[in-house]
Design a protein around this motif. Sequence first.
Motif, short mmCIF file in Angstrom:
data_model
loop_
_atom_site.label_atom_id
_atom_site.label_comp_id
_atom_site.label_asym_id
_atom_site.label_seq_id
_atom_site.Cartn_x
_atom_site.Cartn_y
_atom_site.Cartn_z
N ASP A 81 0.83 -1.21 0.00
CA ASP A 81 0.00 0.00 0.00
C ASP A 81 0.86 1.25 0.00
N LYS A 110 2.47 4.88 -4.12
CA LYS A 110 2.94 6.06 -3.38
C LYS A 110 4.28 5.70 -2.75
N ASN A 203 -6.27 13.48 6.85
CA ASN A 203 -6.25 13.43 5.38
C ASN A 203 -5.32 12.30 4.89
N ALA A 206 -7.12 9.07 5.26
CA ALA A 206 -8.07 8.89 4.16
C ALA A 206 -7.35 8.45 2.88
N GLU A 207 -6.16 8.99 2.69
CA GLU A 207 -5.36 8.59 1.54
C GLU A 207 -4.94 7.13 1.65
N ARG A 208 -4.64 6.70 2.89
CA ARG A 208 -4.27 5.31 3.10
C ARG A 208 -5.40 4.38 2.70
N VAL A 209 -6.64 4.75 3.08
CA VAL A 209 -7.80 3.93 2.71
C VAL A 209 -7.94 3.87 1.19
N ARG A 210 -7.73 5.03 0.56
CA ARG A 210 -7.82 5.08 -0.91
C ARG A 210 -6.76 4.18 -1.53
N LEU A 211 -5.53 4.28 -1.02
CA LEU A 211 -4.44 3.45 -1.54
C LEU A 211 -4.72 1.97 -1.30
N LYS A 212 -5.33 1.68 -0.14
CA LYS A 212 -5.65 0.29 0.18
C LYS A 212 -6.63 -0.29 -0.83
N LEU A 213 -7.60 0.53 -1.23
CA LEU A 213 -8.58 0.08 -2.22
C LEU A 213 -7.99 0.05 -3.62
N GLU A 214 -7.08 0.97 -3.87
CA GLU A 214 -6.50 1.05 -5.22
C GLU A 214 -5.51 -0.09 -5.49
#
Length: 316
Positions: A81, A110, A203, A206-214
């Motif tokens: 991630d 990232k 923030n 929230a980016e970590r969650v986005r990266l986790k899903l991506e």
Amino acid sequence: MLGKRYMKEGVIPTTNEITLLCYSGEGYDDEECSEKHPDGHFIRYLPASLLKQICFVDTPGTNVILKRQQRLTEEFVPRADLVLFVISADRPLTESEVTFLRYIRQWGKKVIFILNKSDIFKDVKESEEAVRFVKDNAQQLLSVDQITLYPVSSRYALEAKIAATREDGKIDLHILSKDPKWIYSGFSELENYIFSFLDASTNMGAERVRLKLETPIGISTALLAATEEHIITESAKANAQLMTIKENIAKLKQYQQLMENDSISWRKRILSVIEDANKCTEKIIDSILRISNVEVAAEYILKEFTWKILDLAKIK
């Protein structure tokens, strides 16, 4: 970062396999254990509280001798991630690191750069020059506008944490914050970033969650793209082979026609030769028969002449 020497370290590569660092669980504060995952990497369970929120993956570096070690690292990148890209201050951005960064770019991960061994710099100017060098080159390699980089001294940070560790195994944060080595190490800024990244209310969280899903989406997209490219390549090869087969079939048909034409021509020639041979044979036989007839006639005439002479003799 974990406050203790859990992994081997040295001036030469010491990591031969990918090792996943996970929390050992409640009730196992003093225990460490390892197991091998079916995928081939190792899982090491450690009593480090930070691992309750995150798992670290210790991979063979890019400056390794064995190609297998680097291949292991490259294969694990798509699953990550966040990539903590550790660079040595004495040799920033080696050729193998540049190659590896190009590999990371295709996965869109990232990347946080950590410039380790910052304690070798004589002054702030040298440190700033190294940071600027890494950032400028990393921006070009990753095609991004901004690079996150932390110059740190992991040696000073670990020494400070060990010195601030109480008898119960926990770190006295007050003592740690006053230690000159900790302040100089630059680890405080790096850890604050990591903790913010783990906090879902920020923030960064929230980016970590986005990266986790991506991550799974990115892997699927990359695999589909690679599969599509492979299919297109194989299809082009198959079409080329099909064209070659068709050309060969056309040539075989053409050769077959030529062979048939030659066969007819040779058949006519052979028949002509046979016919000529038959005629020659007939002539030879005819000649033989004529010679035989002459011999028979001569014998007949001789016999008749002999009888006539005998008859005349009798009369006399």
